[in-house]
Design an enzyme around this catalytic site. Structure first.
Site, short mmCIF file in Angstrom:
data_model
loop_
_atom_site.label_atom_id
_atom_site.label_comp_id
_atom_site.label_asym_id
_atom_site.label_seq_id
_atom_site.Cartn_x
_atom_site.Cartn_y
_atom_site.Cartn_z
N LYS A 173 1.01 -1.42 0.32
CA LYS A 173 0.39 -0.27 0.45
C LYS A 173 0.97 1.24 0.01
O LYS A 173 2.33 1.32 0.39
CB LYS A 173 -1.24 -0.47 1.00
CG LYS A 173 -0.58 0.08 2.68
CD LYS A 173 -1.30 0.80 3.73
CE LYS A 173 -1.66 2.08 3.95
NZ LYS A 173 -0.30 2.16 4.70
N HIS A 203 -1.94 -5.79 5.71
CA HIS A 203 -0.68 -6.04 6.68
C HIS A 203 -2.00 -6.54 7.69
O HIS A 203 -2.14 -7.84 8.35
CB HIS A 203 0.52 -5.85 7.51
CG HIS A 203 0.11 -4.77 8.15
ND1 HIS A 203 -0.30 -3.78 7.41
CD2 HIS A 203 0.34 -4.72 9.22
CE1 HIS A 203 -0.64 -2.91 9.11
NE2 HIS A 203 0.03 -3.28 9.81
N LYS A 207 -3.28 -10.77 9.73
CA LYS A 207 -3.36 -11.41 11.37
C LYS A 207 -4.13 -12.14 12.17
O LYS A 207 -5.37 -11.73 11.47
CB LYS A 207 -3.64 -9.06 11.96
CG LYS A 207 -2.88 -8.25 12.37
CD LYS A 207 -3.38 -6.87 12.83
CE LYS A 207 -2.62 -5.75 12.72
NZ LYS A 207 -1.32 -5.81 12.64
N GLU A 241 -4.51 4.52 17.41
CA GLU A 241 -2.68 4.24 17.94
C GLU A 241 -2.58 5.38 18.49
O GLU A 241 -2.82 6.22 18.80
CB GLU A 241 -1.83 4.66 16.85
CG GLU A 241 -2.14 3.35 15.58
CD GLU A 241 -1.28 3.51 14.37
OE1 GLU A 241 -0.45 2.79 15.00
OE2 GLU A 241 -1.54 4.07 13.67
N ASP A 260 -4.48 6.69 4.93
CA ASP A 260 -2.95 5.42 5.61
C ASP A 260 -4.04 4.26 6.20
O ASP A 260 -3.54 3.51 6.26
CB ASP A 260 -2.47 6.34 6.86
CG ASP A 260 -0.99 5.39 7.12
OD1 ASP A 260 -1.04 5.38 6.32
OD2 ASP A 260 -1.28 5.78 8.41
N HIS A 265 -7.65 -1.12 5.81
CA HIS A 265 -7.34 -1.80 6.94
C HIS A 265 -7.98 -2.07 7.36
O HIS A 265 -9.23 -2.36 7.75
CB HIS A 265 -5.99 -1.14 8.35
CG HIS A 265 -4.67 -1.64 7.61
ND1 HIS A 265 -4.40 -2.06 6.78
CD2 HIS A 265 -3.22 -0.24 8.07
CE1 HIS A 265 -2.80 -1.69 6.62
NE2 HIS A 265 -2.75 -0.80 7.38
N LYS A 365 -4.50 8.46 14.92
CA LYS A 365 -3.12 9.20 15.40
C LYS A 365 -2.99 9.50 16.86
O LYS A 365 -4.01 10.40 17.02
CB LYS A 365 -2.42 9.50 14.54
CG LYS A 365 -1.72 8.78 13.20
CD LYS A 365 -0.72 7.94 14.10
CE LYS A 365 -0.75 7.36 12.26
NZ LYS A 365 0.33 5.68 12.40
C1 BG6 Z 1 0.21 1.09 8.81
C2 BG6 Z 1 0.07 2.29 8.38
O1 BG6 Z 1 -0.18 0.70 7.06
O2 BG6 Z 1 -0.26 0.68 9.65
C3 BG6 Z 1 1.13 2.93 9.69
O3 BG6 Z 1 1.02 2.93 7.71
C4 BG6 Z 1 0.23 2.64 11.08
O4 BG6 Z 1 0.30 4.56 10.01
C5 BG6 Z 1 0.19 1.07 11.14
O5 BG6 Z 1 0.85 2.31 12.11
C6 BG6 Z 1 -0.41 0.09 11.82
O6 BG6 Z 1 -0.06 -0.93 12.02
P1 BG6 Z 1 -0.25 -1.76 12.84
O7 BG6 Z 1 0.03 -3.71 12.92
O8 BG6 Z 1 0.71 -1.54 14.36
O9 BG6 Z 1 -1.47 -1.96 14.29
#
Ligand code: BG6
Length: 515
Positions: A173, A203, A207, A241, A260, A265, A365
């Site tokens: 991505k 990703h 999970k 986050e 993002d 996701h 964030k």
């Molecule tokens: C990424 C984003 O795809 O996913 C990041 O670009 C983000 O900004 C991250 O922090 C979060 O992934 P995870 O697996 O830590 O929840």
């Protein structure tokens, strides 16, 4: 749902039953970047330790940053030590890295592909890669089209020996930054590769807990019958986050939270919560059902946007006892930036299963916690037999699926508090991965890299899903862009986001559940 540990080592056992992939060469474009060191190479190492890689896998790093093969191996050894969850011995790492190579060149130039072709041929002759090739695009997306086109010119895009060997491409991505660029990107990739060669990585789909959503829904008889508008009041999806933008100001100013996190996701998670049962856990069927959900989501009514969407940006605040700067004070961020670092949205899925059930999603964030969770709130009982006084104070049933951390599922229901009078209190049944299985789940990149090598596209995003997600979100992005600072809500770092996001649910008589 009990929490007793039952099966010994089920994850590893399950994975061992899988096929071992064919020997292959993994060519990483942009190999000097963070992703290779942080995620890809540690994931490959971990797969190797688990006996899940073929006897030989060559990794060829390609980038402009000058490195020798030896320097690349040293850098990757350091990365494995730094990012592997367990302590690892030097000898194991050295042995793993023996087929790692590095080509310093400008891969935007077709000439660079001569030395890549020669190395691939050499590795095939030596029996290391046996003609199978996985190209991994870990560069900024602006370089994807040119690399893809040069792979084609160099004759590397088609399988070397069709029917006997395979060639695949993994695309990281972001898949575009709006509908138009996503279409351009898809058409650039698909003018060279066929869809069954293309693996678009999200990703989150790798999970364990996200995959477990499908097991929860489709391997249990008790949930699916109530997984619909008759029993579910609403769904909340939170991907929060506590970290900020981690030095990625340049990227983030261009992207923002919606691009993002939500476009990929969060939309993937929403599709898995809302999809119909596929006939089998097979790529086409799973991806068809996910696409149907995206197709059923109602486009935002831009004239009443405040009823559906909130965007926010963090101000200075406190996270884990530390003062953290405002987004606008982060390096490489404009002091007047209107980029969103938070979004809360209300989606409607217009189909028979979900009519009238809102899906509220939020992500940001610098929020109060690092937590991703899906909350399913069920409807209240239709009639309260315990008397009027209990009618409103008895809480609805809640199912929470914790994606991370403390992965697990809990169900909240009401019980009689032990007393001579009728007193009703909510209690919880909990399942925690750590307690029930006692093994570490494989990382998302382990699962996904292995799937690419095995040729299983089930957990990868198909062209139509990418474009449908952009189709929904592009009008919103354009509107936010036009609005500039107008309508941007601010929140203090370390909180749960702007008050406007609470108002989004309060308008419907609801509230975000405490996580
Ligand atoms: C990424 C984003 O795809 O996913 C990041 O670009 C983000 O900004 C991250 O922090 C979060 O992934 P995870 O697996 O830590 O929840």
């Amino acid at each position: 749902m009990a929490t007793t540990a039952v099966v010994p080592n089920p994850l590893r056992e399950g994975m061992r039953m899988r096929k071992t992939p064919d020997p292959c060469a993994i060519v990483i474009f942009g190999a000097s970047g963070d992703l290779t060191a942080r995620k890809l190479v540690p994931a490959l190492f971990s797969l190797d330790r688990g006996g899940m890689l073929p006897p030989t896998v060559a990794v060829i790093g390609c980038a402009k940053t000058p490195y020798s093969h030896e320097k690349f191996r040293e850098a990757m050894a350091a990365a494995i030590h730094k990012y592997s969850p367990e302590t690892v011995e030097d000898a194991a790492v050295t042995d793993f890295l023996r087929h790692f190579y590095y080509l310093t060149d400008n891969f935007s130039d077709v000439k660079a592909y001569k030395q890549l072709t020669d190395l691939l041929e050499k590795l095939d002759k030596e029996g290391v890669a046996q003609g199978n090739r996985l190209f991994y695009m870990a560069t900024p997306p602006s370089q994807f089209p040119v690399i893809v086109s040069h792979l084609n010119s160099a004759g590397l895009a088609k399988p070397k020996d069709p029917g006997k060997t395979w060639t695949r491409i993994v695309v990281e991505k972001p898949f575009g930054r709006d509908l138009t660029s996503a279409r351009q990107l898809n058409s650039a990739v698909l003018s060279v590769f066929s869809e069954d060669q293309v693996y678009r990585i999200d990703h989150y789909l790798g999970k364990e807990t996200v995959q477990n959503l499908l097991v929860l829904r489709f391997a249990n008889g008790i949930f699916e019958p109530i997984w619909n508008r008759r029993y579910i009041d609403h769904v909340e999806i939170t991907v929060a986050e506590d970290i900020g933008i981690e030095g990625r100001g340049g990227y983030y100013e261009e992207a923002g939270l919606l691009r993002d996190m939500i476009q990929n996701h969060v939309m993937s998670v929403l599709s898995l919560v809302a999809m119909e049962p596929p006939a089998s856990f097979e790529a086409t069927q799973v991806r068809d059902e996910k696409a149907k959900v995206l197709r059923a989501i109602r486009p935002f009514d831009l004239d009443r946007l405040s009823e559906f969407a909130v965007r926010g940006q963090y101000l200075q605040g406190w996270v884990k006892g530390q003062s953290v700067p405002a987004y606008r004070a982060e390096p490489k961020v404009s002091p007047t930036s209107t980029t969103e670092t938070y979004a809360a949205l209300k989606f409607s899925v217009d189909n028979w299963r979900w009519a009238g059930v809102p899906f509220y999603v939020r992500s940001g964030k610098r929020l109060a916690k690092h937590i991703s969770e899906i909350v399913i709130e069920f409807r209240r009982v239709p009639h309260m037999v315990f008397g009027k006084t209990w009618r409103d104070s008895v809480e609805p049933n809640i199912m929470s699926v914790r994606i991370q951390p403390n992965e697990g599922i809990s169900v909240k229901f009401n019980a009689k508090f032990p007393a001579t009078t009728m007193q009703i209190r909510p209690v919880k049944m909990e399942f925690r991965y750590a307690d029930s299985f006692g093994v570490e789940a494989p990382g998302a990149y382990e699962t996904l890299l292995l799937d690419c090598m095995l040729g299983d596209q089930t957990l990868f995003t198909r062209e139509d899903a990418v474009e449908m997600a952009w189709e929904l979100l592009t009008p919103l992005l354009e509107r936010w862009q036009q609005d500039g600072a107008g309508g941007l809500a601010f929140y203090e770092a370390g909180t749960w986001g702007p008050a406007e996001a609470d108002a989004l649910l309060a308008r419907d008589g609801r509230h975000w559940h405490r996580l």
